[in-house]
Motif scaffolding. Structure first.
Motif, PDB file in Angstrom:
ATOM      1  N   LYS A 112      19.591  75.472  41.192  1.00 48.87           N
ATOM      2  CA  LYS A 112      19.860  74.038  41.408  1.00 48.87           C
ATOM      3  C   LYS A 112      18.615  73.171  41.439  1.00 48.87           C
ATOM      4  CE  LYS A 112      24.146  75.246  43.765  1.00 48.87           C
ATOM      5  NZ  LYS A 112      25.347  74.721  44.404  1.00 48.87           N
ATOM      6  N   ASP A 114      17.837  71.596  39.037  1.00 51.29           N
ATOM      7  CA  ASP A 114      18.245  70.419  38.252  1.00 51.29           C
ATOM      8  C   ASP A 114      18.726  69.273  39.138  1.00 51.29           C
ATOM      9  OD1 ASP A 114      21.609  70.870  38.015  1.00 51.29           O
ATOM     10  OD2 ASP A 114      20.379  72.626  38.470  1.00 51.29           O
ATOM     11  N   ASN A 141      17.014  80.156  37.754  1.00 44.88           N
ATOM     12  CA  ASN A 141      18.256  80.487  37.044  1.00 44.88           C
ATOM     13  C   ASN A 141      18.442  79.717  35.732  1.00 44.88           C
ATOM     14  OD1 ASN A 141      18.964  77.979  38.126  1.00 44.88           O
ATOM     15  ND2 ASN A 141      21.086  78.595  38.516  1.00 44.88           N
ATOM     16  N   GLY A 163      27.747  79.168  48.162  1.00 42.63           N
ATOM     17  CA  GLY A 163      27.502  77.981  47.348  1.00 42.63           C
ATOM     18  C   GLY A 163      26.141  77.969  46.681  1.00 42.63           C
ATOM     19  N   ALA A 164      25.317  78.973  46.980  1.00 44.16           N
ATOM     20  CA  ALA A 164      23.964  78.996  46.406  1.00 44.16           C
ATOM     21  C   ALA A 164      23.980  79.269  44.904  1.00 44.16           C
ATOM     22  CB  ALA A 164      23.103  80.037  47.113  1.00 44.16           C
ATOM     23  N   GLY A 165      25.055  79.900  44.431  1.00 46.34           N
ATOM     24  CA  GLY A 165      25.163  80.144  42.991  1.00 46.34           C
ATOM     25  C   GLY A 165      25.171  81.610  42.600  1.00 46.34           C
ATOM     26  N   LYS A 166      25.619  82.480  43.508  1.00 44.21           N
ATOM     27  CA  LYS A 166      25.643  83.915  43.227  1.00 44.21           C
ATOM     28  C   LYS A 166      26.638  84.254  42.118  1.00 44.21           C
ATOM     29  CE  LYS A 166      26.463  84.761  47.624  1.00 44.21           C
ATOM     30  NZ  LYS A 166      26.245  83.406  48.154  1.00 44.21           N
ATOM     31  N   SER A 167      27.874  83.778  42.280  1.00 45.91           N
ATOM     32  CA  SER A 167      28.892  84.084  41.266  1.00 45.91           C
ATOM     33  C   SER A 167      28.516  83.471  39.919  1.00 45.91           C
ATOM     34  CB  SER A 167      30.265  83.565  41.710  1.00 45.91           C
ATOM     35  OG  SER A 167      30.597  84.120  42.965  1.00 45.91           O
ATOM     36  N   SER A 168      27.997  82.261  39.957  1.00 44.73           N
ATOM     37  CA  SER A 168      27.579  81.599  38.712  1.00 44.73           C
ATOM     38  C   SER A 168      26.517  82.426  38.000  1.00 44.73           C
ATOM     39  CB  SER A 168      27.003  80.217  38.994  1.00 44.73           C
ATOM     40  OG  SER A 168      27.860  79.454  39.791  1.00 44.73           O
ATOM     41  N   THR A 181      33.984  80.529  40.521  1.00 46.49           N
ATOM     42  CA  THR A 181      32.819  79.862  41.102  1.00 46.49           C
ATOM     43  C   THR A 181      33.292  78.571  41.744  1.00 46.49           C
ATOM     44  OG1 THR A 181      32.351  78.691  39.062  1.00 46.49           O
ATOM     45  CG2 THR A 181      31.178  80.747  39.417  1.00 46.49           C
ATOM     46  N   ASN A 182      33.152  78.483  43.005  1.00 46.18           N
ATOM     47  CA  ASN A 182      33.412  77.223  43.688  1.00 46.18           C
ATOM     48  C   ASN A 182      32.617  77.226  44.980  1.00 46.18           C
ATOM     49  OD1 ASN A 182      34.993  78.261  45.943  1.00 46.18           O
ATOM     50  ND2 ASN A 182      36.503  78.761  44.378  1.00 46.18           N
ATOM     51  N   GLU A 186      34.394  83.027  48.235  1.00 47.97           N
ATOM     52  CA  GLU A 186      33.511  84.086  47.808  1.00 47.97           C
ATOM     53  C   GLU A 186      34.279  84.966  46.843  1.00 47.97           C
ATOM     54  OE1 GLU A 186      29.910  85.350  48.982  1.00 47.97           O
ATOM     55  OE2 GLU A 186      30.350  83.358  48.256  1.00 47.97           O
TER      56      GLU A 186
HETATM   57  N1  GDP Z   1      23.747  71.803  39.505  1.00 49.57           N
HETATM   58  C1  GDP Z   1      23.838  73.130  39.624  1.00 49.57           C
HETATM   59  N2  GDP Z   1      24.974  73.670  40.098  1.00 49.57           N
HETATM   60  C2  GDP Z   1      25.051  75.009  40.224  1.00 49.57           C
HETATM   61  C3  GDP Z   1      23.970  75.860  39.858  1.00 49.57           C
HETATM   62  N3  GDP Z   1      24.342  77.135  40.110  1.00 49.57           N
HETATM   63  C4  GDP Z   1      25.597  77.079  40.608  1.00 49.57           C
HETATM   64  N4  GDP Z   1      26.048  75.807  40.684  1.00 49.57           N
HETATM   65  C5  GDP Z   1      27.335  75.307  41.198  1.00 49.57           C
HETATM   66  O1  GDP Z   1      27.358  75.528  42.615  1.00 49.57           O
HETATM   67  C6  GDP Z   1      28.689  75.822  43.059  1.00 49.57           C
HETATM   68  C7  GDP Z   1      28.693  77.113  43.855  1.00 49.57           C
HETATM   69  O2  GDP Z   1      28.353  78.188  42.989  1.00 49.57           O
HETATM   70  P1  GDP Z   1      28.873  79.683  43.222  1.00 49.57           P
HETATM   71  O3  GDP Z   1      28.347  80.501  42.092  1.00 49.57           O
HETATM   72  O4  GDP Z   1      30.333  79.720  43.471  1.00 49.57           O
HETATM   73  O5  GDP Z   1      28.116  80.045  44.577  1.00 49.57           O
HETATM   74  P2  GDP Z   1      28.255  81.366  45.476  1.00 49.57           P
HETATM   75  O6  GDP Z   1      29.051  80.945  46.681  1.00 49.57           O
HETATM   76  O7  GDP Z   1      26.858  81.727  45.872  1.00 49.57           O
HETATM   77  O8  GDP Z   1      28.918  82.432  44.682  1.00 49.57           O
HETATM   78  C8  GDP Z   1      29.543  75.865  41.795  1.00 49.57           C
HETATM   79  O9  GDP Z   1      30.198  74.621  41.679  1.00 49.57           O
HETATM   80  C9  GDP Z   1      28.526  76.053  40.674  1.00 49.57           C
HETATM   81  O10 GDP Z   1      28.979  75.518  39.455  1.00 49.57           O
HETATM   82  C10 GDP Z   1      22.757  75.233  39.332  1.00 49.57           C
HETATM   83  O11 GDP Z   1      21.750  75.888  38.989  1.00 49.57           O
HETATM   84  N5  GDP Z   1      22.771  73.882  39.246  1.00 49.57           N
END
Ligand code: GDP
Ligand code: MG
Ligand code: ZN
Length: 279
Positions: A112, A114, A141, A163-168, A181-182, A186
């Motif tokens: 993130k 960005d 990432n 929400g950190a972006g693990k699944s993404s 991914t949301n 989880e």
């Molecule tokens: N802007 C931005 N959003 C991201 C990034 N990586 C993940 N997201 C968003 O962050 C939210 C949570 O991501 P998710 O993969 O579900 O997080 P998890 O809870 O760690 O598995 C989702 O809406 C993703 O689309 C990134 O690098 N930049």
């Protein structure tokens, strides 16, 4: 007899799936293990009889975790977002400590970037350079090629805030995986298993554990001596007192290094907080 060596990649109840030479073997364990009170874990390197399909011997483990129940973890990938949720250096330092204390290599994947300005990005890059300088690999990432290469064939547990972006990240590594991914749910690791069930998934030649490690972080097992494993940069400084705790001592080279900005202030503050927690 047809003895082979392989890695346990899946356990369902008493059935062990062993991967060897890119083939899978469904094995049982001999009673011997139960007497020795060792149960095979996912991640174990084992010798097995490939005709009779049973495990003969477990190689010595380099580490093992309780949650997920897994051994020989090579890397704990700390997925660290800059915003949403906000970067927490305290959490990062705690994870580094707990992971290193478990004899696992912490690796940071920053997400993130960005969401912040060009200027801020420079500031964060400089901050993470500090972590690189104390021996922790840092990846971003937006380009996963370096990370992919680094994790090749390794057993990896994912950690980091919801929400950190693990699944993404997993989805990016494997477009077919399509995990939810949301910001709240989880995708990995939830779900109640009544039978013992652990599995590692091969994604892009990386073995991922299917439950997030270090979900509840406490300093169990860590002492005021072993805490230093999480703060390797302190060992660059030789204090006057051999057992200097770097807190109340009048003269302390570590504190000097904090004051002259050689040691990151936030790291030192976290060290003090964790020491207090150990009281
Ligand atoms: N802007 C931005 N959003 C991201 C990034 N990586 C993940 N997201 C968003 O962050 C939210 C949570 O991501 P998710 O993969 O579900 O997080 P998890 O809870 O760690 O598995 C989702 O809406 C993703 O689309 C990134 O690098 N930049
Ligand atoms: Mg997720
Ligand atoms: Zn000191």
């Amino acid at each position: 007899m047809n003895n082979k060596t392989g890695k346990i990649v899946k356990i369902v109840s008493n059935l062990y799936t062993v991967s060897s030479d890119n083939k899978l073997f469904e094995c049982r364990a001999r009673g011997k293990f139960r007497f020795d009170k060792i149960s095979p874990l996912v991640g174990d390197i084992v010798d097995f009889d490939a005709n009779e399909n049973y495990i003969i011997n477990i190689h010595e483990r380099k580490n093992s975790l309780n949650r997920p129940q897994i051994s020989n973890v090579d890397v704990a990938l700390i997925v660290t977002s800059i915003k949403k949720p906000d970067l927490s250096l305290n959490l990062l330092d705690k994870l580094i400590l707990v992971i290193k204390h478990s004899n696992i290599e912490p690796v940071i994947c920053v997400t993130k970037m960005d969401l912040v300005s060009f200027f801020s990005r420079g500031v964060y890059k400089k901050l993470f350079k500090y972590y690189e300088n104390i021996g922790i690999k840092v990846f971003y990432n937006n380009d996963l090629s370096g990370l992919k290469k680094y994790l090749n064939k390794k057993i990896v547990v994912l950690t980091g805030q919801t929400g950190a972006g693990k699944s993404s990240l997993l989805n990016k590594l494997n477009k077919d995986l399509n995990l939810d991914t949301n910001p709240i749910s989880e995708a990995l690791g939830r779900g109640v298993h009544t039978t013992r069930h652990t599995e590692i998934h091969e994604i892009s030649n990386i073995y991922f554990a299917d439950t997030p490690g270090f979900s509840s972080i406490n300093l169990d097992g860590i002492t005021k001596e072993s805490i230093l494993v999480g703060f390797p940069e302190f060992s660059n400084y030789e204090c006057d007192f051999k057992d200097c705790k770097h807190i109340d001592e009048k003269s302390c080279k570590v504190k000097d290094a904090v004051n002259s900005k050689k040691i990151l202030k936030s790291r030192y503050e976290d060290y003090k907080l964790f020491m207090k927690e150990l009281d």
